[in-house]
Scaffold this motif. Structure first.
Motif, PDB file in Angstrom:
ATOM      1  N   THR A   1      -2.485  -2.125 -15.799  1.00  7.09           N
ATOM      2  CA  THR A   1      -3.505  -3.095 -16.203  1.00  7.09           C
ATOM      3  C   THR A   1      -4.279  -3.611 -15.006  1.00  7.09           C
ATOM      4  O   THR A   1      -5.508  -3.725 -15.039  1.00  7.09           O
ATOM      5  N   GLU A   2      -3.568  -3.899 -13.931  1.00  6.24           N
ATOM      6  CA  GLU A   2      -4.227  -4.452 -12.739  1.00  6.24           C
ATOM      7  C   GLU A   2      -5.127  -3.425 -12.065  1.00  6.24           C
ATOM      8  O   GLU A   2      -6.174  -3.782 -11.527  1.00  6.24           O
TER       9      GLU A   2
ATOM     10  N   ARG B   1      -3.555  -2.514  -2.196  1.00  8.39           N
ATOM     11  CA  ARG B   1      -2.619  -2.049  -1.155  1.00  8.39           C
ATOM     12  C   ARG B   1      -1.293  -1.602  -1.754  1.00  8.39           C
ATOM     13  O   ARG B   1      -0.684  -0.641  -1.280  1.00  8.39           O
ATOM     14  N   LEU B   2      -0.843  -2.308  -2.786  1.00  9.24           N
ATOM     15  CA  LEU B   2       0.460  -1.991  -3.352  1.00  9.24           C
ATOM     16  C   LEU B   2       0.373  -0.987  -4.506  1.00  9.24           C
ATOM     17  O   LEU B   2       1.294  -0.198  -4.693  1.00  9.24           O
ATOM     18  N   LEU B   3      -0.699  -1.013  -5.238  1.00  6.60           N
ATOM     19  CA  LEU B   3      -0.765  -0.223  -6.468  1.00  6.60           C
ATOM     20  C   LEU B   3      -1.433   1.119  -6.317  1.00  6.60           C
ATOM     21  O   LEU B   3      -1.347   1.964  -7.201  1.00  6.60           O
ATOM     22  N   THR B   4      -2.140   1.330  -5.210  1.00  8.03           N
ATOM     23  CA  THR B   4      -2.787   2.625  -4.998  1.00  8.03           C
ATOM     24  C   THR B   4      -2.361   3.274  -3.685  1.00  8.03           C
ATOM     25  O   THR B   4      -2.696   4.433  -3.441  1.00  8.03           O
ATOM     26  N   GLY B   5      -1.673   2.532  -2.820  1.00  6.99           N
ATOM     27  CA  GLY B   5      -1.260   3.078  -1.541  1.00  6.99           C
ATOM     28  C   GLY B   5      -2.367   3.189  -0.529  1.00  6.99           C
ATOM     29  O   GLY B   5      -2.195   3.781   0.526  1.00  6.99           O
ATOM     30  N   ARG B   6      -3.541   2.586  -0.842  1.00  4.37           N
ATOM     31  CA  ARG B   6      -4.666   2.653   0.079  1.00  4.37           C
ATOM     32  C   ARG B   6      -4.646   1.413   0.968  1.00  4.37           C
ATOM     33  O   ARG B   6      -4.541   0.286   0.492  1.00  4.37           O
ATOM     34  N   PRO B   7      -4.736   1.565   2.275  1.00  4.36           N
ATOM     35  CA  PRO B   7      -4.590   0.435   3.186  1.00  4.36           C
ATOM     36  C   PRO B   7      -5.819  -0.424   3.308  1.00  4.36           C
ATOM     37  O   PRO B   7      -5.788  -1.457   3.935  1.00  4.36           O
TER      38      PRO B   7
END
Length: 215
Positions: free
Chosen positions: A76-77, A208-214
């Motif tokens: 959802t986020e 940062r947490l949900l896609t792993g992109r910094p």
């Protein structure tokens, strides 16, 4: 000499351009805190309770439920932050198990790095959500309160001390009205920037947490 005339529909007023963005960012922030509290209670608390009762086996389905809920909140986020940031976000691949054994399904899920990132987001998201919510509500309340104070300020108790009086500007009603109007204009002028920063602050934490992109 040639003059070029622009269609009014093609050149919208600044307020018209800003209002949809401010509205979307405000909606994202105001709904973010309730969702953050819900994910903390359902996913994090459920996972902790399941881990504490795992030896009794009743905790295994509870942990599976909590992991599934954390993934649901994460999904959802991702959709919400994509609209705020204006870019599509890649959905990470989750490890899955075709087994019908609950324990094996749980072990597979716990071996997935993204599972722990989803749980971390469910646990910590209320922190940036609280900051964003407080700033957004403060700016909206100060702007609307200042703009409308002349309509309801007279109903306040006579012994209340208003800000202009505390600043040494006097206690005249007109002085107070003008002072709050000036303040409201200042809050209105900075509202788009503050609400935008609040929304992107919360959205970037989630990314940062949900896609792993910094970024």
């Amino acid at each position: 000499m040639t003059t070029t005339q622009f269609d009014a529909d093609l050149v919208p007023a600044p307020a018209v351009r800003f209002l949809p963005r401010v509205g979307a960012d405000t909606r994202y922030v105001l709904t973010g805190l309730p969702l953050g509290l819900a994910s903390l209670v359902v996913a994090t608390t459920g996972f902790a309770a399941g881990a504490g009762t795992a030896v009794l086996w009743i905790g295994v389905p509870l942990m599976i439920f909590a992991v599934g809920m954390s993934r649901g909140f994460a999904e959802t986020e991702r959709g919400r932050i994509a609209r705020v940031l204006g870019e599509p976000l890649a959905r990470p691949d989750y490890r899955t198990s075709g087994s019908t054994n609950p324990l094996r399904r749980l072990v597979t899920a716990l071996g997935d790095r993204q599972t722990w990132r989803d749980l971390a987001h469910a646990t910590l998201r209320f922190l940036p959500s609280t900051v964003a919510f407080a700033l957004t509500v403060t700016w909206w309340a100060a702007m609307l309160g200042g703009l409308t104070w002349a309509l309801w300020g007279w109903a306040l108790p006579d012994d209340s001390q208003e800000l202009p009086e505390m600043l040494g500007l006097g206690d005249a009603y007109l002085t107070t009205v003008v002072c709050y109007l000036v303040g409201a204009v200042a809050f209105a002028a900075t509202l788009p920037a503050v609400v935008r920063w609040s929304a992107t602050f919360e959205a970037r934490f989630a990314r940062r947490l949900l896609t792993g992109r910094p970024r």
